[in-house]
Every structure is written in C-alpha cells, then in structure tokens.
Enzyme design. Structure first.
Site, PDB file in Angstrom:
ATOM      1  CB  SER A 125      76.307  99.867  70.009  1.00 45.26           C
ATOM      2  OG  SER A 125      76.121  98.632  69.815  1.00 45.26           O
ATOM      3  CE1 TYR A 152      70.350 100.123  70.983  1.00 47.73           C
ATOM      4  CE2 TYR A 152      71.230  98.271  69.646  1.00 47.73           C
ATOM      5  CZ  TYR A 152      71.246  99.301  70.718  1.00 47.73           C
ATOM      6  OH  TYR A 152      72.419  99.428  71.621  1.00 47.73           O
ATOM      7  CE  LYS A 156      72.554 103.121  71.590  1.00 48.31           C
ATOM      8  NZ  LYS A 156      72.536 103.994  72.418  1.00 48.31           N
TER       9      LYS A 156
HETATM   10  N1  UFG Z   1      72.073  84.040  71.902  1.00 55.60           N
HETATM   11  C1  UFG Z   1      71.827  82.673  71.821  1.00 55.60           C
HETATM   12  N2  UFG Z   1      70.713  82.138  72.631  1.00 55.60           N
HETATM   13  C2  UFG Z   1      69.840  83.338  73.298  1.00 55.60           C
HETATM   14  C3  UFG Z   1      70.400  84.763  73.153  1.00 55.60           C
HETATM   15  C4  UFG Z   1      71.753  84.868  72.498  1.00 55.60           C
HETATM   16  O1  UFG Z   1      72.543  81.773  71.160  1.00 55.60           O
HETATM   17  O2  UFG Z   1      68.711  83.158  73.780  1.00 55.60           O
HETATM   18  C5  UFG Z   1      73.472  84.210  71.149  1.00 55.60           C
HETATM   19  C6  UFG Z   1      73.462  85.287  70.041  1.00 55.60           C
HETATM   20  O3  UFG Z   1      73.188  84.492  68.739  1.00 55.60           O
HETATM   21  C7  UFG Z   1      74.662  85.810  69.855  1.00 55.60           C
HETATM   22  C8  UFG Z   1      75.321  85.719  71.399  1.00 55.60           C
HETATM   23  O4  UFG Z   1      74.397  84.783  71.977  1.00 55.60           O
HETATM   24  O5  UFG Z   1      75.483  84.821  68.989  1.00 55.60           O
HETATM   25  C9  UFG Z   1      74.915  87.064  71.911  1.00 55.60           C
HETATM   26  O6  UFG Z   1      74.026  87.485  71.841  1.00 55.60           O
HETATM   27  P1  UFG Z   1      73.113  88.772  72.501  1.00 55.60           P
HETATM   28  O7  UFG Z   1      71.766  88.904  72.002  1.00 55.60           O
HETATM   29  O8  UFG Z   1      73.644  88.582  74.009  1.00 55.60           O
HETATM   30  O9  UFG Z   1      74.122  90.024  72.146  1.00 55.60           O
HETATM   31  P2  UFG Z   1      74.253  90.646  70.668  1.00 55.60           P
HETATM   32  O10 UFG Z   1      75.640  90.466  70.297  1.00 55.60           O
HETATM   33  O11 UFG Z   1      73.390  89.852  69.839  1.00 55.60           O
HETATM   34  O12 UFG Z   1      73.566  92.006  71.010  1.00 55.60           O
HETATM   35  C10 UFG Z   1      74.484  92.913  71.600  1.00 55.60           C
HETATM   36  C11 UFG Z   1      73.608  93.813  72.422  1.00 55.60           C
HETATM   37  C12 UFG Z   1      72.961  94.914  71.170  1.00 55.60           C
HETATM   38  C13 UFG Z   1      73.958  95.093  70.247  1.00 55.60           C
HETATM   39  C14 UFG Z   1      74.304  94.019  69.539  1.00 55.60           C
HETATM   40  C15 UFG Z   1      75.480  94.789  68.496  1.00 55.60           C
HETATM   41  O13 UFG Z   1      72.725  93.305  72.987  1.00 55.60           O
HETATM   42  O14 UFG Z   1      72.247  95.971  71.764  1.00 55.60           O
HETATM   43  O15 UFG Z   1      75.327  93.585  70.495  1.00 55.60           O
HETATM   44  O16 UFG Z   1      76.402  95.466  69.003  1.00 55.60           O
HETATM   45  F1  UFG Z   1      73.194  95.840  69.091  1.00 55.60           F
END
Ligand code: UFG
Length: 341
Positions: A125, A152, A156
């Site tokens: 990741s 988590y 990785k």
């Molecule tokens: N977001 C929102 N509202 C939500 C969900 C997400 O605004 O309800 C925003 C988050 O704050 C972020 C973006 O959308 O700015 C993406 O969020 P995600 O949760 O979809 O993805 P992340 O980048 O936080 O997480 C992903 C993977 C994880 C991994 C991470 C870092 O889901 O498994 O990238 O690699 F750890």
C-alpha cells in the site's frame, strides 16, 4: 499454469481472478470469508465461464497452510491479498491485525520454501509513504518510508521487510510488492465490486451508498487542506487497471523477466483528485445530486498523495488507462445492480 490467489473472493482479489482467468491462468482461491462472500464465486463464473477452484481456511493457521501446499504441488505463483484492512479497527485491535496479516504471510513464505513455489505477488500500500514531503510528490518507489500511522499500515511495512529477508535467506524465491494507491470502481459487468460490511470507511462506497439513499449524508473530512478546493487529494485507480497490473506482475515472474529477486512497484494513475472532484464526477455520471457536508478532518488522514507511476509504466509495460469518470460510473453501476438484486 496454476496461480493461488489468497483473498480471492475479496474486492481486489475477485477482480484479479477474472483477469487471470481471461489470460488463461488456472486459479485456485483460498479465502476464509472473514470479509467476503462465497457468492462471489458465482459472479466470477458468470463473467468468465470458469468457476475457480476454492478452499476456505485461515492461512494464519500454520498446519492448515502446510497441508494445503502439500496437497497442491502444481502451484507456480501466489498472489497474496488475504488480510484485514480497516485502518480504524487496526488501532482498536492491533494484535488481531499483526496476528492475521503477518502469520498468514509467514506461513505462506515457509511453505513456498518447503514446497518450492517460486513466485509471490504481495498486496502492499502507498500507506508506507505516509505524507510525503513536497519534494517527494508525486511519490516514486524510492521515496522514504515513513513511520506507519496505524497497525494496519505497519503490517504492510513489516510484511515487505519479512519478504525481503525471506528472499535473501531462501534461494529460488522471487517477490513483487505492489503498492496500491486508492483502488475504486467495479467490473464493467457490475457482477462484482466493492462490498463493505456495515458502514463504509472508504470514500467511494460511501458516495454510492449515499447516492442510492442508504446513507443520509456523506461527511467530507476536512475542507481546510492546502489544496485547490480545500479537500484532501488521493490517486484513485480503477480496480480493473489494478487487476491487470497483477496479471502483468505474475507474467513477469513466470517468464523470468525480473531484474531483482524482490521488486517494488507503485500502482497509481499519477493524477491526484480531491474529495470534491470525486463527488462532482459522481454527480455528473449518475445524474444524482449528492447530499454531503464538509466537517472536520479525520484523525490520521494525510493531506495529499499521488503516485509517480513512471517506473511501473516503463518496467512493467503497464499503465492505468481509466479516467475518474469511469471509476465513479462503474462504482455507481455496481451499487445499483447489487441493491436491485
Ligand atoms: N473521506 C471522506 N468521507 C468519507 C470517507 C473518506 O471525506 O466518508 C475522504 C478521506 O478523508 C480521504 C479520502 O476521502 O481524504 C479517501 O479516503 P479513503 O478512506 O477512501 O482512503 P484513504 O486514502 O484514507 O485510505 C486508503 C486505504 C487504506 C490505506 C490508505 C493509505 O483505504 O487501506 O489509503 O494507503 F491504508
């Protein structure tokens, strides 16, 4: 040629199985079904006309894993997806994450040595980069590894180290770690897609569920980031582009094209989009006005990250091809198809 896909009924696993079968590989899936459903096998069969072999057991169990490899001496490569992946849950239950994600990997590596299975593709990741400094954006594979933000993420990082050291120790083993950015979207058939249990943590399923009326309102976490519209930026990549990269990685290994016995590739598009960009794309392709509100930042979130995919593009001969609108449209089609069944 037979490939073992662990976690093959999960989100990335199922799409990869479809692509492997399309390319003529025989697939055997091992999945404990902790976070996925057996019906995914029916969907894979509908798409490809082939039902993959399937066994359900916990790869964190050493004797079951050993027994599996003793019974299957025709496996030429492994794509190891099976893992817990909820960042928040990992903070609450760290041991569950270390035990599951690392024990399963170690059992597989031991069995690879013992039963002479030479090739491993590992699901890593971009979380290993944390928030890259400005001079490391876009992020290439040589960017520094940052201290993990969650157990988590730490699994990785540790997993990559375990693989590196095992490959040094056990001759004849090769591995490719694929560092994914943000996989979203679904297969064009809308027969498989992302199926989060309960309230989604990730942005895209939250958007499509809100669009469908299952969730009332999407909370956009943070409107004060130093980005073009104040919301956080990620490199979203279509799940089918990601699936294809796994097939390319397997082919590189079995055709002995690797330059080193452990290679690492970033899988992203190279383009960053903000949360509001994704919402606008969703509204455009679906014709649905999304109910959302901007709230405070989510703890642990990084501000902006996107990939430099140059090394993957050049070395793997692979390039992500699908645009954001294709990602949001396929995610929406999947949501509608799933709910109407
Ligand atoms: N977001 C929102 N509202 C939500 C969900 C997400 O605004 O309800 C925003 C988050 O704050 C972020 C973006 O959308 O700015 C993406 O969020 P995600 O949760 O979809 O993805 P992340 O980048 O936080 O997480 C992903 C993977 C994880 C991994 C991470 C870092 O889901 O498994 O990238 O690699 F750890």
């Amino acid at each position: 040629m037979k490939i073992l896909v662990t976690g093959g009924t999960g989100y990335i696993g199922s799409h990869t199985v479809v692509e492997l079968q399309k390319k003529g590989f025989d697939v055997i899936i091992v999945d404990a079904l902790f976070n996925s459903r057996i019906e995914v096998l029916d969907s894979i069969e509908k798409i490809t006309g082939i039902r993959p072999e399937f066994e359900s057991f916990d790869l964190a169990n050493q004797s079951l894993t050993d027994d599996f490899f003793a019974r299957h001496n025709d496996i030429k490569g492994i794509i190891h997806f099976a893992a817990h992946k909820a960042v928040g849950e990992s903070v609450e239950q760290p041991i569950k994450y270390y035990r599951n994600n690392l024990d399963s990997l170690m059992n597989i590596l031991e069995a690879m040595d013992k039963y002479k299975v030479p090739n491993l593709v590992f699901s890593s990741s971009c979380t290993v980069y944390g928030q890259p400094d400005a001079e490391h954006l876009p992020v290439s594979e040589t960017a520094p590894i940052k201290k993990a933000e969650s157990p988590y993420g730490n699994t990785k990082q540790i997993a990559e180290e375990i693989i590196f050291e095992s490959i040094n120790a056990y001759k004849g083993l090769n591995a490719i770690a694929l560092r994914y950015f943000n996989p979203v979207g679904a297969h064009d058939s809308a027969l498989i897609g992302e199926l989060p249990l309960g309230v989604p943590n990730n942005l895209m399923p939250y958007i499509t569920q809100t669009g469908y009326g299952i969730r009332e309102c999407l909370k956009v976490f943070g409107g004060d980031y130093p980005t073009h519209d104040g919301t956080a930026i990620r490199d979203y990549i279509h799940i089918m582009d990601l699936a294809k990269a796994h097939v390319v990685a397997v082919e590189r290994m079995v055709n002995e094209k690797m330059k080193k016995s452990f290679e690492i590739f970033n899988l992203g598009t190279g383009t960053g989009y903000s949360v509001l960009d994704v919402i606008k794309s969703f509204e455009k392709v679906s014709g649905v006005k999304l109910n959302y509100e901007i709230v405070g930042r989510r703890a642990g979130d990084i501000e902006k990250v996107w990939a430099d995919p140059t090394f993957s593009n050049n070395e793997l001969g692979w390039k992500a091809e699908r645009h954001l609108d294709e990602m949001t449209l396929s995610a929406w089609n999947w949501e509608k198809a799933y709910r109407s069944n």
